[in-house]
Design an enzyme around this catalytic site. Structure first.
Site, PDB file in Angstrom:
ATOM      1  N   HIS A 115      -6.288  11.533  19.755  1.00 36.97           N
ATOM      2  CA  HIS A 115      -7.235  11.906  18.710  1.00 36.97           C
ATOM      3  C   HIS A 115      -7.584  10.722  17.806  1.00 36.97           C
ATOM      4  CE1 HIS A 115      -9.212  14.853  16.069  1.00 36.97           C
ATOM      5  NE2 HIS A 115      -8.663  14.239  15.035  1.00 36.97           N
ATOM      6  N   SER A 162     -21.848  13.231  14.108  1.00 35.08           N
ATOM      7  CA  SER A 162     -20.707  13.623  14.915  1.00 35.08           C
ATOM      8  C   SER A 162     -19.797  14.510  14.073  1.00 35.08           C
ATOM      9  CB  SER A 162     -19.945  12.389  15.390  1.00 35.08           C
ATOM     10  OG  SER A 162     -18.767  12.787  16.038  1.00 35.08           O
ATOM     11  N   HIS A 166     -12.558  12.902  17.239  1.00 38.10           N
ATOM     12  CA  HIS A 166     -11.917  12.692  18.545  1.00 38.10           C
ATOM     13  C   HIS A 166     -12.881  11.901  19.442  1.00 38.10           C
ATOM     14  CE1 HIS A 166      -8.749  14.096  21.455  1.00 38.10           C
ATOM     15  NE2 HIS A 166      -9.625  13.494  22.246  1.00 38.10           N
ATOM     16  N   HIS A 168     -15.284  10.973  21.912  1.00 37.69           N
ATOM     17  CA  HIS A 168     -15.979  11.759  22.939  1.00 37.69           C
ATOM     18  C   HIS A 168     -17.458  11.413  22.976  1.00 37.69           C
ATOM     19  CE1 HIS A 168     -17.222  14.049  19.388  1.00 37.69           C
ATOM     20  NE2 HIS A 168     -18.125  14.675  20.140  1.00 37.69           N
TER      21      HIS A 168
END
Ligand SMILES: O=P(O)(O)O[C@H]1O[C@H](CO)[C@@H](O)[C@H](O)[C@H]1O
Ligand SMILES: O=P(O)(O)O[C@H]1O[C@H](CO)[C@@H](O)[C@H](O)[C@H]1O
Lengths: 341, 341
Positions: A115, A162, A166, A168
């Site tokens: 994370h 966002s 995390h 991505h």
């Protein structure tokens, strides 16, 4: 009367990749800023966050549980903007109202189970696994007969919308070719038909000779501030070899791509000494079953920050009604990024 | 299998004014939001702020003192993005690097001496004085032989990069026609040549029959959410009569224009019960000495907010790499705005 000088005088630059223009105002960078300031995310994050819907073993809003993944993890977006089962159809009224059904698939890709990382913290071999997954998804989604374009991208940072730190990215794959790659298709095709060569291959050649806009390079890729950059610290990663899409990338090129992404994002982080926000995205040939020899694989980075961790460039009134405008020149942005290497 | 329905299924809409497309995802409006929240400016402002560089009698950064103006006040931007004395010239390298000197003038227009007002608080006759000034500036700047386009706009609210809440707008006037009006020129010209009529006149006719996207109207103007709107609550004010620019507007139309701007901005303010942020701008014919019978005067409003005073629409990854995407349909946005009348 002085002679025209790109470092001093207001001018327009042509974007050879889209056919559009950007206004450059080099003299304006001294403007004081009294407007909105961003709050950079400064917290240290745990390696695992029990409330994060992207961490391994956690349960998402729709009740599904993430596997205990070790590297990357991909799933269909729980709130997808495109639907695979949107029924075919169109709507029109007179000559002026025109709409068409659009089918597609939206996915989320976790870059790492950790994370607390971003691309710039990850090991090159772990970023390489992200590239492997991008390749696989481009090929699998692109092979579906109703998917003609696969857009892979990342929104990083709250300021870029966002909602989860995390690490991505996303993929939106759809029936039609979106506006931006369609412009690049047209420009690349015209150039290819005229010169028998890739527009971006010739462009990279030129930039490697000029040097002033290069940020970094390795054997297979170049990262540069485009001559026509819009965002203050916008960059583009371009492959040195002319290939169309991730289906054609070699193993060695994959390593080089992972390596240059890591180095570029590390340079970004050191610019204002924060985890640098941006939207990034891959542009590759449409998956419409055509060859597209004109297409040249590349990746754009659009970071919003202008002067510091808290002052961003606003693309507002003039930019929305007219065209993009920038203050610092692409050459000085590249110089600043290079100085951090 | 269900039939294609604009209120339910993902689709693309064509923007007849620019020739580009927007992706619409009506089913997605239920998505939860965990991302960045904006801080709406809630302070009450004084009628006069001694630290404001736009208030009457105050001194600006460059040492000049504002007059004790009673209505509107215009001056050349102290940090102009365009220079009137940028020497002529161009730069090119190969076929791919191309830049041109750009001359221009940037001005700031104070709408009122009152620091605490916005357009929606101002009396119609005072807004009308802003219209008078816009007309005068369009004609005066446009008459300069090196000015071929005059862009009048307003950035309102911190979230739109406005660094001063004093009611004001800007004018950037320049040698070349910027990208957005150039797209609108091409589309309007093609339509005019094909049909002998104004694209927007026919469009307004169609919308007045359909009704679903109309927000409000008066004798001379219509405010509507365009069929192809990108921003959640985007609107456009269009003149009912086909004219090209503010040089051709009648006195009665000026009153109508001021009146519809006031009512539209009041509706916006009541949507989320805050002073509603937006960028707005006038699009009118280039001042290049040509007739431009195809051009039809209009004004765009691009507000960033999506669901509330604190949650905005982020135009990021997919939007930057692909094309704009919206969740709520233009029809439901118009309905919501109408319900506040
Ligand atoms: O109002 P300012 O301070 O000139 O600047 C604002 O509007 C300009 C024109 O839309 C933008 O280029 C700037 O990014 C924005 O901050
Ligand atoms: O990551 P999310 O939550 O899907 O959404 C984010 O990225 C999307 C694609 O660029 C945008 O349309 C949204 O406005 C943004 O908030």
């Amino acid at each position: 009367m002085s002679t025209f000088d790109l470092t001093d005088h207001s001018h327009r630059r042509y974007n050879a990749l889209t056919g559009e223009w950007v206004l450059v105002s080099p003299h304006r960078s001294k403007r004081p800023w009294q407007g909105q300031q961003e709050k950079p995310a400064q917290e240290t994050r745990p390696q695992y966050d029990p409330t994060c819907y992207l961490c391994p073993t956690n349960t998402r809003a729709n009740g599904e549980t993430n596997p205990d993944y070790q590297n990357t993890f991909v799933f269909v977006n729980d709130f997808a903007a495109l639907q695979a089962d949107s029924p075919a159809g169109s709507y029109s009224k007179g000559r002026l109202l025109k709409a068409e059904s659009e089918r597609g698939i939206c996915k989320v890709i976790c870059f790492s189970p950790r994370h607390d990382l971003t691309l710039s913290d990850m090991a090159v071999e772990d970023i390489r696994k992200v590239v492997d997954l991008w390749q696989q998804e481009y090929l699998e989604l692109g092979a579906l007969d109703y998917i003609n374009y696969v857009q892979i991208f990342e929104n990083k940072g709250q300021v870029m919308g966002s909602s989860n730190p995390h690490p991505h990215g996303q993929i939106w794959a759809q029936s039609s070719v979106p506006v931006e790659p369609a412009k690049e298709s047209a420009q690349q095709l015209a150039y290819y038909q005229e010169n028998g060569r890739s527009l971006l291959a010739d462009y990279v050649q030129l930039e490697l000779e000029e040097k002033s806009r290069i940020v970094l390079e390795n054997e297979h890729f170049v990262a540069l501030v485009p001559f026509w950059a819009v965002w203050p610290f916008e960059t583009m990663i371009v492959s040195k070899r002319h290939f169309q899409h991730l289906g054609q990338i070699t193993d060695k090129e994959k390593d080089g791509y992972a390596e240059i992404m890591k180095r570029l994002s590390a340079v970004y982080d050191s610019l204002f000494e924060i985890s640098f926000p941006y939207s990034a995205g891959l542009h590759q040939s449409p998956t419409d079953g055509q060859e597209h020899p004109e297409w040249h694989f590349h990746m754009h980075f659009y970071p919003p920050l202008l002067r510091s961790a808290t002052v961003k460039k606003f693309m507002v009134g003039y930019e929305m009604m007219g065209n993009p405008q920038r203050d610092i020149t692409p050459e000085s942005a590249a110089e600043r990024l290079r100085s951090l290497l």
